[in-house]
Write a protein that holds these residues in place. Sequence first.
Motif, PDB file in Angstrom:
ATOM      1  N   GLY A   5       0.794  -1.221   0.000  1.00  0.00           N
ATOM      2  CA  GLY A   5       0.000   0.000   0.000  1.00  0.00           C
ATOM      3  C   GLY A   5       0.826   1.270   0.000  1.00  0.00           C
ATOM      4  O   GLY A   5       2.055   1.259   0.121  1.00  0.00           O
ATOM      5  N   VAL A   6       0.124   2.381  -0.108  1.00  0.00           N
ATOM      6  CA  VAL A   6       0.724   3.708  -0.226  1.00  0.00           C
ATOM      7  C   VAL A   6       0.777   4.379   1.139  1.00  0.00           C
ATOM      8  O   VAL A   6      -0.169   4.278   1.936  1.00  0.00           O
ATOM      9  N   ASP A   7       1.867   5.079   1.412  1.00  0.00           N
ATOM     10  CA  ASP A   7       1.991   5.881   2.630  1.00  0.00           C
ATOM     11  C   ASP A   7       1.170   7.160   2.436  1.00  0.00           C
ATOM     12  O   ASP A   7       1.558   8.048   1.672  1.00  0.00           O
ATOM     13  N   LEU A   8       0.054   7.246   3.123  1.00  0.00           N
ATOM     14  CA  LEU A   8      -0.855   8.373   2.924  1.00  0.00           C
ATOM     15  C   LEU A   8      -0.317   9.680   3.497  1.00  0.00           C
ATOM     16  O   LEU A   8      -0.866  10.749   3.206  1.00  0.00           O
ATOM     17  N   ILE A  27      -1.485   8.644 -18.575  1.00  0.00           N
ATOM     18  CA  ILE A  27      -0.143   8.447 -18.042  1.00  0.00           C
ATOM     19  C   ILE A  27       0.148   6.956 -17.942  1.00  0.00           C
ATOM     20  O   ILE A  27      -0.744   6.146 -17.653  1.00  0.00           O
ATOM     21  N   HIS A  28       1.403   6.600 -18.207  1.00  0.00           N
ATOM     22  CA  HIS A  28       1.900   5.229 -18.084  1.00  0.00           C
ATOM     23  C   HIS A  28       3.191   5.318 -17.278  1.00  0.00           C
ATOM     24  O   HIS A  28       4.098   6.075 -17.655  1.00  0.00           O
ATOM     25  N   VAL A  29       3.269   4.571 -16.188  1.00  0.00           N
ATOM     26  CA  VAL A  29       4.433   4.643 -15.295  1.00  0.00           C
ATOM     27  C   VAL A  29       5.067   3.264 -15.205  1.00  0.00           C
ATOM     28  O   VAL A  29       4.503   2.344 -14.599  1.00  0.00           O
ATOM     29  N   ALA A  30       6.226   3.108 -15.816  1.00  0.00           N
ATOM     30  CA  ALA A  30       6.939   1.832 -15.797  1.00  0.00           C
ATOM     31  C   ALA A  30       8.241   1.990 -16.558  1.00  0.00           C
ATOM     32  O   ALA A  30       8.319   2.772 -17.513  1.00  0.00           O
ATOM     33  N   SER A  31       9.256   1.231 -16.156  1.00  0.00           N
ATOM     34  CA  SER A  31      10.477   1.184 -16.952  1.00  0.00           C
ATOM     35  C   SER A  31      10.143   0.654 -18.342  1.00  0.00           C
ATOM     36  O   SER A  31       9.248  -0.184 -18.497  1.00  0.00           O
ATOM     37  N   LEU A  32      10.843   1.152 -19.333  1.00  0.00           N
ATOM     38  CA  LEU A  32      10.637   0.655 -20.688  1.00  0.00           C
ATOM     39  C   LEU A  32      11.358  -0.682 -20.806  1.00  0.00           C
ATOM     40  O   LEU A  32      12.584  -0.749 -20.880  1.00  0.00           O
ATOM     41  N   ASN A  33      10.588  -1.767 -20.796  1.00  0.00           N
ATOM     42  CA  ASN A  33      11.169  -3.106 -20.914  1.00  0.00           C
ATOM     43  C   ASN A  33      10.132  -4.073 -21.472  1.00  0.00           C
ATOM     44  O   ASN A  33       8.969  -3.712 -21.664  1.00  0.00           O
ATOM     45  N   GLU A 110       2.373  -8.885 -13.457  1.00  0.00           N
ATOM     46  CA  GLU A 110       2.666  -7.978 -12.348  1.00  0.00           C
ATOM     47  C   GLU A 110       2.339  -8.671 -11.033  1.00  0.00           C
ATOM     48  O   GLU A 110       1.408  -9.481 -10.961  1.00  0.00           O
ATOM     49  N   ALA A 111       3.062  -8.308  -9.980  1.00  0.00           N
ATOM     50  CA  ALA A 111       2.662  -8.686  -8.636  1.00  0.00           C
ATOM     51  C   ALA A 111       1.697  -7.644  -8.079  1.00  0.00           C
ATOM     52  O   ALA A 111       0.780  -7.959  -7.336  1.00  0.00           O
ATOM     53  N   GLY A 112       1.865  -6.384  -8.467  1.00  0.00           N
ATOM     54  CA  GLY A 112       1.024  -5.289  -8.001  1.00  0.00           C
ATOM     55  C   GLY A 112       0.075  -4.829  -9.094  1.00  0.00           C
ATOM     56  O   GLY A 112      -0.927  -5.501  -9.346  1.00  0.00           O
ATOM     57  N   PRO A 113       0.331  -3.750  -9.755  1.00  0.00           N
ATOM     58  CA  PRO A 113       1.446  -2.808  -9.547  1.00  0.00           C
ATOM     59  C   PRO A 113       1.095  -1.741  -8.520  1.00  0.00           C
ATOM     60  O   PRO A 113      -0.070  -1.362  -8.370  1.00  0.00           O
ATOM     61  N   MET A 114       2.121  -1.239  -7.825  1.00  0.00           N
ATOM     62  CA  MET A 114       1.890  -0.229  -6.801  1.00  0.00           C
ATOM     63  C   MET A 114       1.347   1.069  -7.388  1.00  0.00           C
ATOM     64  O   MET A 114       0.569   1.777  -6.745  1.00  0.00           O
ATOM     65  N   VAL A 115       1.732   1.387  -8.631  1.00  0.00           N
ATOM     66  CA  VAL A 115       1.269   2.642  -9.233  1.00  0.00           C
ATOM     67  C   VAL A 115      -0.251   2.643  -9.391  1.00  0.00           C
ATOM     68  O   VAL A 115      -0.877   3.705  -9.414  1.00  0.00           O
ATOM     69  N   LEU A 116      -0.856   1.472  -9.486  1.00  0.00           N
ATOM     70  CA  LEU A 116      -2.322   1.387  -9.504  1.00  0.00           C
ATOM     71  C   LEU A 116      -2.890   1.999  -8.236  1.00  0.00           C
ATOM     72  O   LEU A 116      -3.865   2.770  -8.279  1.00  0.00           O
ATOM     73  N   GLY A 132      -2.105  -8.908 -11.929  1.00  0.00           N
ATOM     74  CA  GLY A 132      -2.054  -8.423 -10.554  1.00  0.00           C
ATOM     75  C   GLY A 132      -3.385  -7.918 -10.026  1.00  0.00           C
ATOM     76  O   GLY A 132      -4.442  -8.510 -10.260  1.00  0.00           O
ATOM     77  N   HIS A 133      -3.325  -6.798  -9.312  1.00  0.00           N
ATOM     78  CA  HIS A 133      -4.522  -6.244  -8.681  1.00  0.00           C
ATOM     79  C   HIS A 133      -5.551  -5.747  -9.690  1.00  0.00           C
ATOM     80  O   HIS A 133      -6.729  -5.588  -9.342  1.00  0.00           O
ATOM     81  N   LEU A 134      -5.138  -5.498 -10.919  1.00  0.00           N
ATOM     82  CA  LEU A 134      -6.109  -5.083 -11.937  1.00  0.00           C
ATOM     83  C   LEU A 134      -7.191  -6.137 -12.117  1.00  0.00           C
ATOM     84  O   LEU A 134      -8.360  -5.815 -12.354  1.00  0.00           O
ATOM     85  N   VAL A 135      -6.817  -7.403 -12.014  1.00  0.00           N
ATOM     86  CA  VAL A 135      -7.790  -8.487 -12.135  1.00  0.00           C
ATOM     87  C   VAL A 135      -8.785  -8.414 -10.980  1.00  0.00           C
ATOM     88  O   VAL A 135      -9.998  -8.561 -11.173  1.00  0.00           O
ATOM     89  N   GLU A 136      -8.276  -8.172  -9.768  1.00  0.00           N
ATOM     90  CA  GLU A 136      -9.145  -8.084  -8.586  1.00  0.00           C
ATOM     91  C   GLU A 136     -10.082  -6.890  -8.662  1.00  0.00           C
ATOM     92  O   GLU A 136     -11.235  -6.971  -8.238  1.00  0.00           O
ATOM     93  N   TRP A 137      -9.602  -5.785  -9.176  1.00  0.00           N
ATOM     94  CA  TRP A 137     -10.367  -4.542  -9.158  1.00  0.00           C
ATOM     95  C   TRP A 137     -11.368  -4.422 -10.299  1.00  0.00           C
ATOM     96  O   TRP A 137     -12.341  -3.687 -10.205  1.00  0.00           O
ATOM     97  N   SER A 138     -11.116  -5.089 -11.403  1.00  0.00           N
ATOM     98  CA  SER A 138     -11.994  -4.974 -12.566  1.00  0.00           C
ATOM     99  C   SER A 138     -13.290  -5.771 -12.348  1.00  0.00           C
ATOM    100  O   SER A 138     -13.257  -6.865 -11.773  1.00  0.00           O
ATOM    101  N   PRO A 139     -14.458  -5.261 -12.778  1.00  0.00           N
ATOM    102  CA  PRO A 139     -14.648  -4.043 -13.569  1.00  0.00           C
ATOM    103  C   PRO A 139     -15.097  -2.820 -12.764  1.00  0.00           C
ATOM    104  O   PRO A 139     -15.282  -1.762 -13.337  1.00  0.00           O
ATOM    105  N   SER A 140     -15.252  -2.969 -11.444  1.00  0.00           N
ATOM    106  CA  SER A 140     -15.838  -1.864 -10.677  1.00  0.00           C
ATOM    107  C   SER A 140     -14.837  -0.758 -10.363  1.00  0.00           C
ATOM    108  O   SER A 140     -15.180   0.429 -10.396  1.00  0.00           O
ATOM    109  N   ALA A 141     -13.583  -1.116 -10.054  1.00  0.00           N
ATOM    110  CA  ALA A 141     -12.596  -0.131  -9.629  1.00  0.00           C
ATOM    111  C   ALA A 141     -11.491   0.082 -10.654  1.00  0.00           C
ATOM    112  O   ALA A 141     -10.618   0.931 -10.469  1.00  0.00           O
TER     113      ALA A 141
END
Length: 206
Positions: A5-8, A27-33, A110-116, A132-141
């Motif tokens: 999680g994120v430090d609020l 926006i897209h946040v990730a190393s180019l690889n 992905e394991a996360g991604p944290m940027v999500l 990653g978490h995109l699977v858990e969050w889709s389609p509501s979040a």
Amino acid sequence: RIALGVDLRTWPPLAPRRRCRSVARLIHVASLNRVKDQSTLLHALAKLKRAGIAFRMDIVGVDTLDGQMQALASHLGLEDFVHFMGFRTHRELRDLVKAADLLVMSSKHEAGPMVLFEAAIVGVPTVGTAVGHLVEWSPSAALAVPVGDAAALASGIEHVLANDDLRMHMAGIAQHRAIIEDADYTARAFETLYLEVLGPLSAATG
């Protein structure tokens, strides 16, 4: 499963905001690889361009592919649409993320991604591949599409940008989830897990 999680305190929440520009900010946040698969991302953006969608994409991350993605963007005619920002500090990244209408992810896994979570905290929802978490969050979040499918990724981005009520709804649910699973939650969860693992060992050696 323990989310990172994120430090609020260092990345405080911002309420989701309605779009106020005719040009969508992506926006897209990730190393180019290869794992982050920016090739699929760029082909999706080329489809958006051909569909007449007005957008600007900021790509933030260290280039490990020696300019290959920049060359592909040029080949696809995206020079005026895609901006490669290179490395940015965490503080600089926050300003870029909160200025966006949508985070777009194209990873193969992905394991996360944290940027999500970071985007969600500042009121920005995500469209991306089903990892990653995109699977858990889709389609509501969030909205997840098949890995490596540029057409589906383009369609998902267009769908969310065309319906700001949907985008705002996703952003609100995503932020709620990210706040619940913040950095303090992560620390408590790891501590509980360690104690569960150490409990039987302590009893055996006691």
